[in-house]
Write an enzyme that holds these catalytic residues in place. Structure first.
Site, PDB file in Angstrom:
ATOM      1  N   GLU A   7       0.909  -1.352   0.066  1.00  0.00           N
ATOM      2  CA  GLU A   7      -0.111  -0.137  -0.111  1.00  0.00           C
ATOM      3  C   GLU A   7       0.946   1.207   0.041  1.00  0.00           C
ATOM      4  O   GLU A   7       0.399   2.284  -0.588  1.00  0.00           O
ATOM      5  CB  GLU A   7      -0.987  -0.212   1.225  1.00  0.00           C
ATOM      6  CG  GLU A   7      -2.003   1.063   1.212  1.00  0.00           C
ATOM      7  CD  GLU A   7      -3.199   0.628   2.120  1.00  0.00           C
ATOM      8  OE1 GLU A   7      -3.655   1.501   2.833  1.00  0.00           O
ATOM      9  OE2 GLU A   7      -3.597  -0.347   2.025  1.00  0.00           O
ATOM     10  N   ASP A 151      -2.933  -3.456   3.117  1.00  0.00           N
ATOM     11  CA  ASP A 151      -3.357  -3.603   4.173  1.00  0.00           C
ATOM     12  C   ASP A 151      -4.831  -4.419   4.157  1.00  0.00           C
ATOM     13  O   ASP A 151      -5.586  -4.328   3.205  1.00  0.00           O
ATOM     14  CB  ASP A 151      -3.955  -2.103   5.103  1.00  0.00           C
ATOM     15  CG  ASP A 151      -2.659  -1.367   5.366  1.00  0.00           C
ATOM     16  OD1 ASP A 151      -1.474  -1.975   5.782  1.00  0.00           O
ATOM     17  OD2 ASP A 151      -2.774  -0.220   5.592  1.00  0.00           O
ATOM     18  N   TYR A 362      -1.698  -4.225  13.325  1.00  0.00           N
ATOM     19  CA  TYR A 362      -2.241  -3.505  12.512  1.00  0.00           C
ATOM     20  C   TYR A 362      -3.121  -2.348  13.441  1.00  0.00           C
ATOM     21  O   TYR A 362      -4.058  -2.987  14.090  1.00  0.00           O
ATOM     22  CB  TYR A 362      -3.024  -4.091  11.708  1.00  0.00           C
ATOM     23  CG  TYR A 362      -3.795  -3.296  10.642  1.00  0.00           C
ATOM     24  CD1 TYR A 362      -3.042  -2.405   9.649  1.00  0.00           C
ATOM     25  CD2 TYR A 362      -5.257  -3.165  10.315  1.00  0.00           C
ATOM     26  CE1 TYR A 362      -3.856  -1.832   8.884  1.00  0.00           C
ATOM     27  CE2 TYR A 362      -5.703  -2.566   9.640  1.00  0.00           C
ATOM     28  CZ  TYR A 362      -5.109  -1.857   8.634  1.00  0.00           C
ATOM     29  OH  TYR A 362      -5.752  -0.982   7.772  1.00  0.00           O
TER      30      TYR A 362
END
Length: 872
Positions: A7, A151, A362
């Site tokens: 990303e 992600d 995350y």
């Protein structure tokens, strides 16, 4: 060759480092950074996308043809069918002015008449990162396989899906896989690439649905509010599907506070101490916590007013358990960080950087249950090794049963936010380290036992009136040893027994009033948004930040501005569903059904269009009413005081010529009173007596420099409170070399309020140096060894600051290039508010021209972006 698509660039670099069996090589394809590495002898390359590479947008027009109905055209001439309702007028139109065209409606300009068509306009996706798309296609042509490693959430899946679409344009048959990981650490990433899956198109469609719906609502409502009252102090009026009901929550609370009628009550409180024991003072209060009858309060106070002793009538002790907290999800992290002074938006920026560096998992999650696969003991051991401050607690945790607490929400996408136990926390900067330690300590707290708090309650008879005292002591720290956040200080009462006498003093009768409901803090608002179903874990912080940016909100705890209140009130009157959380939650539930494969993207987007269209007619009908409300509110927000000349409002204004801010009278052109505004600060008005300068009658304002202490000042540069006498700080070196004498004088301009040093022969030599905006100046009589400019001392809140006034001094360049001198005069000068480069007249003129051009360019870009509407 295998192509890995991440990303962001930093994620691509990290993946290359973690997977490579050799040292990765930095390379560039065109101008984009890529990383080449080997995995067991096989060639791999990774690249980052910089987020979304495609952006949704509207076509320039919607056109009508009798045979094919409504449609739009892409830049390549592709036909996009448009499902425009039959109730909207079709060409030919009587008017030839835009937005009306001979064969349709123009959507490009902001016109009220085009808004109903904009609501139903087809959507198209345009390249947002053309260079990155070019590189992606170049590498895809040579790839044997493509692995999407963005992600793992709706937005990440959409970014990966868009990237895969670009890949398919040049390599339709290349095998494509998906790598899902929760932390950028060796074990997680290796496991993800050893267990590749396919991309979840339903999840990507849910993300794209949100993108489309938010664009439609944001564009239509933003254009409507802006057109309702264009111009004034702020121009574009932002609105959106989630933004508006969030603002309505804050306005609703403010209305409750405004409608609140305080009630009088009285309290009797004092101090007591054990007889003969120094330092044993404790607070006592009448057993009737609040007297609502003034006469009863005065009667009780008359009994105890002159009392000097009391008798302990009862001693009661009880212990209570405080259970350890549950693991962090995104909302809980934002709320806890906000309590420590980190805003939700900043929390997410810092958390993202910690995640990318491999320090935490995350950070965008709903989950509050650690999965069984998480190596809890390994993480604790890593924390013990990397954080000396946490080592004693980690050893206690490892010695006991590793049984973590559990929250109510359990999902399978990502674990709760936790430290990875890897990396050196000492390398983190202030904000990063503060948030990291909050996360690390929370993780350890979830593995520890409850804290035990002992409460002692004393009942004391004072002249026949019942008093009480209460104290809490932490007798068993439990999880509090790791997690001290929010822990109250011990309130230790002296050891007293029933029947003992205590000394009593300072008993007072206090008149008070009940308080209105508290305003939301940013952390509390995030929690309320989650409770009402507004936004997502990924968007709530940015929505709040956006409301601050468009000046609908101010301060923390949060207050709505007059503009924010006016917009909510007007929308609530003419289209009430826009301001309710229920409608937004309904659309979010639709998108969840798309992610679960239970509904389609087309259906939920059409549903949202229908909801918006159903409200738009009433809004357009009352456009002028809403415009007047906005105008009045904007003026109220911009007000800083009363004009000392004509008595009308003084407001913040923006110069059409320079785009700079200034304070001007609403009586212009009849009244020409204006004042400059200090640069580099956030300005807000004062209230009450403090709002008017006692010396000159002009308004006084509060100035908040970035990350510095706020100060108050009179806006009138000529006011005696702002006067500073001229100060000779040295002699002009340039004049001396030319054979003449010139004094260097520190002066504060009565017109602009700016401070500078200028030679008395300035017209001949052009020598001038800027000075910091604030702080008492002191001449030293010394000159700089590097450039010969004067050395002065500036008194600041942090103490004296010794500087060379020449911003182009070679000595400062040497300090900057060597990395030394941080915190010293040389580097401070460049960062100090109000400090600018020393220039001659010609140079200053050129610089000003460049800055103005840059501002025009920035304004043009901002205008273009805003035309698409926005809402997170």
């Amino acid at each position: 060759m295998k192509l890995v698509v991440a990303e962001k660039n930093i994620a691509a670099q990290k993946i290359a480092q973690l997977l490579s069996t050799t040292k990765p090589k930095n390379d560039k394809v065109y101008n984009t950074q890529v990383y080449r590495f080997e995995v067991d002898g096989e060639e791999w390359v990774s690249m980052g996308l910089a987020g979304h590479i495609l952006a949704p947008d509207f076509p320039d027009d919607v056109l009508f043809d009798k045979k094919q109905g409504w449609y739009s055209l892409t830049e390549d001439g592709e036909v996009l069918p448009a499902d425009i309702p039959d109730g909207l007028a079709r060409p030919p139109y009587q008017s030839k002015r835009k937005p009306f065209l001979a064969n349709g409606i123009s959507l490009k300009g902001w016109k009220v008449e085009s808004l109903p068509y904009l609501t139903w306009a087809p959507m198209l996706k345009k390249p947002a990162e053309k260079e990155i798309i070019r590189v992606l296609k170049n590498l895809a042509k040579k790839a044997d396989a493509v692995i999407i490693a963005t992600d793992f959430d709706r937005e990440g899946e959409l970014i990966g899906s868009d990237a895969l679409d670009m890949v398919r344009e040049v390599a339709p048959d290349v095998p494509a896989f998906r790598a899902r990981y929760s932390a950028l650490i060796k074990g997680e990433v290796t496991h993800a690439f050893e267990n590749l899956v396919t991309l979840d198109q339903d999840l990507a469609d849910a993300g794209e649905s949100r993108q489309y719906i938010d664009l439609i609502w944001g564009a239509v409502l933003t254009r409507y509010l802006t057109l309702a009252r264009f111009g004034g102090f702020g121009n574009v009026r932002s609105a959106g599907r989630v933004q508006t009901p969030t603002l309505a929550l804050v306005v609703e609370r403010e209305r409750e506070r405004m409608a609140f009628v305080p009630e009088d009550y009285w309290q009797i409180r004092g101090m007591a101490a054990a007889q003969g024991v120094d330092g044993s003072d404790f607070k006592i209060a009448h057993a009737t916590a609040r007297f609502t009858d003034k006469h009863a309060a005065e009667t009780a106070f008359a009994h105890v007013e002159h009392a000097s002793t009391g008798t302990v009538t009862a001693v009661a002790k009880r212990s209570r358990k405080q259970q350890p907290p549950i693991p962090f999800n995104t909302t809980a992290l934002q709320a806890a960080a906000a309590a420590e002074g980190i805003s939700p938006a900043r929390t997410m920026r810092i958390a993202e950087s910690l995640y990318m560096a491999g320090f935490i998992s995350y950070p965008r999650v709903d989950n509050t249950v650690y999965p069984r696969s998480l190596d809890i003991a390994g993480v604790v051991k890593g924390l013990a090794a990397g954080s000396p401050a946490l080592r004693p607690v980690c050893q206690k945790v490892l010695a006991g049963p590793l049984k973590p607490t559990r929250g109510k929400v359990e999902t399978t996408d990502h674990p709760p936010i936790h430290p990875t136990g890897q990396g050196d926390p000492e390398t983190l900067d202030g904000g990063q380290k503060k948030l990291y330690m909050l996360i690390a300590r929370r993780f350890l707290a979830t593995l520890m036992g409850p804290a035990t708090i002992e409460n002692t309650k004393l009942s004391i008879d004072v002249a026949g009136e019942p008093f009480t005292a209460s104290g809490d002591v932490l007798v068993d720290a439990g999880f509090r040893e790791a997690y001290p956040y929010g822990l109250k200080r011990d309130e230790q009462l002296p050891q007293l027994a029933e029947g003992e006498t205590v000394d009593v003093r300072d008993i007072k009768l206090e008149a008070k009033q009940t308080e209105p409901p508290a305003r939301y803090s940013q952390g509390r608002l995030v929690q309320e948004m989650e409770k009402r179903g507004l936004g997502t874990k990924s968007t709530r912080a940015s929505i709040i930040e956006r409301l601050y940016q468009v000046r609908y909100l101010k301060n923390d705890p949060i207050e709505p501005s007059q503009l924010g209140m006016a917009i909510v009130d007007a929308l609530h009157e003419f289209a009430p569903r826009i301001t309710t959380p229920e409608m937004t939650a309904e659309l979010d539930e639709d998108m969840t059904r798309v992610a679960e494969g239970k509904d389609t993207q087309d259906h939920v987007v059409e549903h949202s269009r229908a909801l918006l269209a159903g409200m738009l007619d009433a809004l357009i009908e009352h456009k002028d009413d809403l415009g007047e409300a906005i105008a009045d509110a904007v003026t109220a927000d911009a007000r800083v005081g009363t004009c000392p000349k004509c008595g009308k409002d003084l407001v913040m204004k923006t110069s059409a010529k320079t785009r700079g801010s200034f304070i001007g009278c609403m009586g212009w052109p009849d009244c020409d009173v204006t004042y400059p505004v200090p640069s580099g600060v956030k300005v807000s008005p004062l209230e009450g007596e403090a709002a008017v300068c006692p010396e000159c009658g002009a308004p006084r304002i509060k100035c908040q420099p970035f990350r510095s202490k706020a100060y108050e000042v009179c806006v009138n540069p000529k006011c005696p409170t702002n006067y500073e006498p001229d100060l000779k700080v040295g002699e002009c070196k340039v004049c001396a070399e030319a054979g003449r004498h010139g004094d260097l004088i520190a002066h504060k301009s009565e017109r602009s309020g700016k401070r500078f040093i200028r030679c008395t022969n300035y017209d001949e030599c052009g020598v001038s140096y800027p000075l910091p905006a604030r702080g008492k100046l002191e001449a030293t009589g010394e000159v700089c060894e590097h450039c010969g400019a004067p050395i002065v001392v500036v008194e600041t809140a942090r103490g004296p600051w010794r500087i060379c006034v020449n911003m182009d001094c070679p000595g400062k360049e040497q300090k900057a290039s060597s990395g030394r001198g941080r915190g010293r005069a040389g580097s401070k000068a460049a960062a100090k508010p109000g400090a600018k480069r020393a220039t001659s007249k010609g140079t200053a003129k050129k610089t000003a021209t460049k800055k103005t051009a840059a501002k025009k360019t920035t304004a043009k870009k901002t205008s273009t972006k805003t035309s698409k509407g926005s809402d997170a």
